[in-house]
Design an enzyme around this catalytic site. Structure first.
Site, PDB file in Angstrom:
ATOM      1  N   ASN A   9      35.956  -0.174   8.829  1.00 41.29           N
ATOM      2  CA  ASN A   9      36.007   1.513   8.244  1.00 41.29           C
ATOM      3  C   ASN A   9      36.828   2.096   8.753  1.00 41.29           C
ATOM      4  O   ASN A   9      37.306   3.385   8.225  1.00 41.29           O
ATOM      5  CB  ASN A   9      34.379   2.221   8.749  1.00 41.29           C
ATOM      6  N   ASN A  11      39.733   0.966  10.618  1.00 36.45           N
ATOM      7  CA  ASN A  11      40.636   0.032  11.116  1.00 36.45           C
ATOM      8  C   ASN A  11      40.801  -1.351  10.355  1.00 36.45           C
ATOM      9  O   ASN A  11      40.184  -1.387  10.245  1.00 36.45           O
ATOM     10  CB  ASN A  11      41.205  -0.478  12.201  1.00 36.45           C
ATOM     11  N   ASP A 109      31.317  -8.980   9.277  1.00 38.86           N
ATOM     12  CA  ASP A 109      31.776  -8.865  10.388  1.00 38.86           C
ATOM     13  C   ASP A 109      31.484  -9.961  12.058  1.00 38.86           C
ATOM     14  O   ASP A 109      31.747 -10.074  12.402  1.00 38.86           O
ATOM     15  CB  ASP A 109      32.960  -7.859  11.207  1.00 38.86           C
ATOM     16  N   THR A 132      33.237   0.783  15.360  1.00 41.46           N
ATOM     17  CA  THR A 132      33.484   2.312  14.462  1.00 41.46           C
ATOM     18  C   THR A 132      31.110   2.952  15.398  1.00 41.46           C
ATOM     19  O   THR A 132      30.857   3.863  15.482  1.00 41.46           O
ATOM     20  CB  THR A 132      32.187   2.462  12.730  1.00 41.46           C
TER      21      THR A 132
END
Length: 257
Positions: A9, A11, A109, A132
């Site tokens: 979100n 990087n 991820d 995040t």
């Protein structure tokens, strides 16, 4: 060579493998409004910095939780590198059996983190990803992703604190020298850090209580450095875990072709 890319979100992280060795590691901010040419040029620049020609790259694998950037990013790779990237998506061979209620809803991820941790460190294992959001994913000794927890990331929580409180300033997030703070800035640093650290430790202990057995705890994510040296409950901090997981998924995908 393999280029492994994780689009998060905030990087985009890029890892370059020469066989089993990670020889390059780069990061750029995630921006929805970049063009395919911008993405392609940036990726080519990273390769040039590692003295790698595009002809040396065999494949690209991508994990993304930001669908809005994927059209431009994918086209940039195809245009500048002449490669159709492999996307980590539901159904891809990862070596991890996702045994949650809705496996398709799990971020790619997290699957890559689980694969990296299980095949690098064995199981059972709890993966804590400081991003995040802060995610906790439990993989058993058979490589089954059994349960997970999602909480607020330390930076996300801090942004909410000073973003919604008019008289509190934006501060650097770092471990304080003492909890006995005497000014607003250090009071905030102490409060944010110790509250977050306590939440991490309690969550890990609760996993141990409910799982009923011991397991390794592997941490990753850029913000993990802030806390991992201040708790004995995290066994290993591995900032490259996502790349290791993407490489595992790539290898298993190729095995099944």
């Amino acid at each position: 060579m393999l280029v492994a890319i994780d689009i998060g979100n905030t990087n985009i992280t890029i890892g370059i493998f020469d066989k089993d060795e990670l020889i390059g590691n780069y990061r750029l901010t995630t921006k929805v409004r970049r063009t395919s040419d911008e993405y392609g040029f940036l990726l080519k620049t990273f390769l040039d910095n590692s003295n790698i020609h595009k002809a040396d790259v065999d494949d690209v694998i991508i994990s993304s939780v930001v669908p809005k950037v994927m059209h431009s990013f994918r086209n940039g790779i195809k245009k500048f590198m002449e490669i159709e990237p492999i996307m980590v998506a539901p159904g891809i061979k990862s070596g991890i059996s996702v045994q949650l209620e809705n496996p398709k809803s799990v971020g790619s991820d997290r699957i890559a983190d689980c694969a990296g941790a299980f095949y690098e460190y064995g199981g059972p294992v709890l993966i804590v990803d400081f991003g995040t959001a802060t995610t906790y994913d439990y993989v058993d000794e058979n490589g089954c992703f059994k349960a997970g927890t999602i909480g607020v990331g330390i930076e996300t929580g801090a942004n909410a604190l000073w973003g919604q409180t008019a008289q509190l300033p934006e501060i650097e997030i770092k471990p304080p020298k003492t909890i006995l703070a005497k000014n607003t800035q250090t009071e905030m640093q102490a409060g944010i850090f110790y509250q977050y650290l306590g939440g991490i430790e309690y969550t890990i202990k609760q996993f141990r209580k409910e799982v009923g057995k011991d397991f390794k705890v592997i941490a990753t994510g850029g913000l993990g450095r802030i806390v991992c040296n201040h708790t004995k409950l995290i066994d290993v901090y591995d900032p490259n875990l996502i790349f290791k997981g993407l490489k595992i998924i790539y290898e298993k995908t190729k095995e099944n072709k």
